[in-house]
Scaffold this motif. Structure first.
Motif, PDB file in Angstrom:
ATOM      1  N   HIS A  74      36.216  36.349 -29.962  1.00 48.95           N
ATOM      2  CA  HIS A  74      37.166  36.269 -28.909  1.00 48.95           C
ATOM      3  C   HIS A  74      36.419  36.744 -27.490  1.00 48.95           C
ATOM      4  CE1 HIS A  74      40.843  36.191 -31.547  1.00 48.95           C
ATOM      5  NE2 HIS A  74      39.800  36.551 -32.554  1.00 48.95           N
ATOM      6  N   ILE A 129      38.374  31.407 -28.041  1.00 50.20           N
ATOM      7  CA  ILE A 129      38.101  31.720 -29.350  1.00 50.20           C
ATOM      8  C   ILE A 129      36.961  30.706 -29.982  1.00 50.20           C
ATOM      9  CG2 ILE A 129      38.470  32.416 -31.954  1.00 50.20           C
ATOM     10  CD1 ILE A 129      41.288  32.958 -30.888  1.00 50.20           C
ATOM     11  N   GLN A 167      42.576  33.722 -23.091  1.00 51.06           N
ATOM     12  CA  GLN A 167      41.824  33.734 -24.520  1.00 51.06           C
ATOM     13  C   GLN A 167      40.927  32.789 -24.733  1.00 51.06           C
ATOM     14  OE1 GLN A 167      42.309  36.003 -28.633  1.00 51.06           O
ATOM     15  NE2 GLN A 167      43.950  34.746 -28.135  1.00 51.06           N
ATOM     16  N   ASP A 217      36.837  26.211 -26.757  1.00 49.52           N
ATOM     17  CA  ASP A 217      37.916  26.858 -27.607  1.00 49.52           C
ATOM     18  C   ASP A 217      38.119  26.089 -28.777  1.00 49.52           C
ATOM     19  OD1 ASP A 217      40.427  27.976 -28.754  1.00 49.52           O
ATOM     20  OD2 ASP A 217      40.215  29.420 -26.921  1.00 49.52           O
TER      21      ASP A 217
END
Length: 259
Positions: free
Chosen positions: A210, A134, A132, A163
């Motif tokens: 995201h 973000i 992931q 991120d």
């Protein structure tokens, strides 16, 4: 170690039992200790009512198992370890007996319920191996989505560079194995409906925007570790309910005696 009187000998220093209680109280640990004591009383009473006991042979077998685990090959090694733990042999065996009794009671009460619980809640035990990233702005996230889709940059490189979380940047977006309930509901719905390797996003939440990739879906399996985890959770919930009932009954009786 001295158990007699109102003090404990700690390697030559005497500590009054009142000091121990006051220390636990001011560090907000006394409630937890008292709860565990009451839990043990509940276990003892329930085991007695159901006829459960622990034999000396079972205690000795567990002693030998723990000695092997801790590499206490000689009796002198065992006594030295017990001294470090401020225990004597009797204390140790009583503690082992209590833990074995707890295991027997939890198995007796809920052992047959675990598989049923797992089947009814199987979706909650599915996992994903997730990456992931973000970022704070949707425009940036959309640009990264385009660049990753066009293979101008890899997902992992983008996570390392952009991120918002330092730890995730360091691990190139790696989140690890996550259950459905580890994710926000709006994220979980999309993630568990995607395909492995599919670029997911942009998905805005209160954390940011995201992008995600599922490397692997891990279907739930009732292995020995998960069986024990479910059993422990069911037993802990039962203990909490029993303690709440005990305390409620106590307060109810106290109020009636005042009237």
């Amino acid at each position: 170690m001295n158990h007699q009187g109102q003090a404990i000998d700690f390697f030559g220093s005497s500590i009054d039992l009142t000091e121990i209680v006051n220390f636990l109280r001011k560090n907000m640990q006394l409630k937890e200790v008292c709860q565990k004591i009451l839990y043990q009383k509940i276990i003892e009473q329930s085991a007695q009512e159901t006829g459960l006991t622990v034999t000396p042979e079972e205690i000795q077998a567990e002693v030998e198992h723990l000695r092997r685990t801790k590499h206490l090959e000689k009796a002198t090694d065992t006594f030295a370890w017990l001294a470090e733990q401020m225990l004597d042999v009797e204390d140790w065996e009583v503690g082992i007996r209590d833990r074995l009794l707890e295991q027997k009671l939890s198995q007796s009460l809920f052992g047959k319920e675990v598989e049923k619980f797992f089947t009814q809640n199987q979706l909650d035990f599915d996992q994903v191996l997730l990456y992931q990233l973000i970022v704070p702005y949707e425009k940036l996230c959309q640009e990264l989505f385009y660049q990753i889709s066009e293979q101008e940059i890899s997902f992992y490189e983008a996570a390392h560079l952009y991120d918002i979380d330092e730890n995730r940047r360091y691990h190139c977006g790696y989140e690890g194995k996550l259950y459905r309930w580890n994710l926000k509901p709006e994220i979980a719905t999309v993630v568990f409906g995607a395909r492995a390797g599919e670029l997911i996003g942009p998905l805005p939440t209160d954390q940011g925007v995201h992008l995600l990739i599922v490397e692997e879906f891990i279907p739930a399996e009732l292995n020995s570790t998960r069986y024990q985890d479910i059993l422990d959770r069911m037993f802990t919930h039962w203990l909490e309910c029993e303690l709440n009932y005990l305390l409620h009954s106590y307060h109810h009786n106290e109020n009636n005696s005042i009237r």
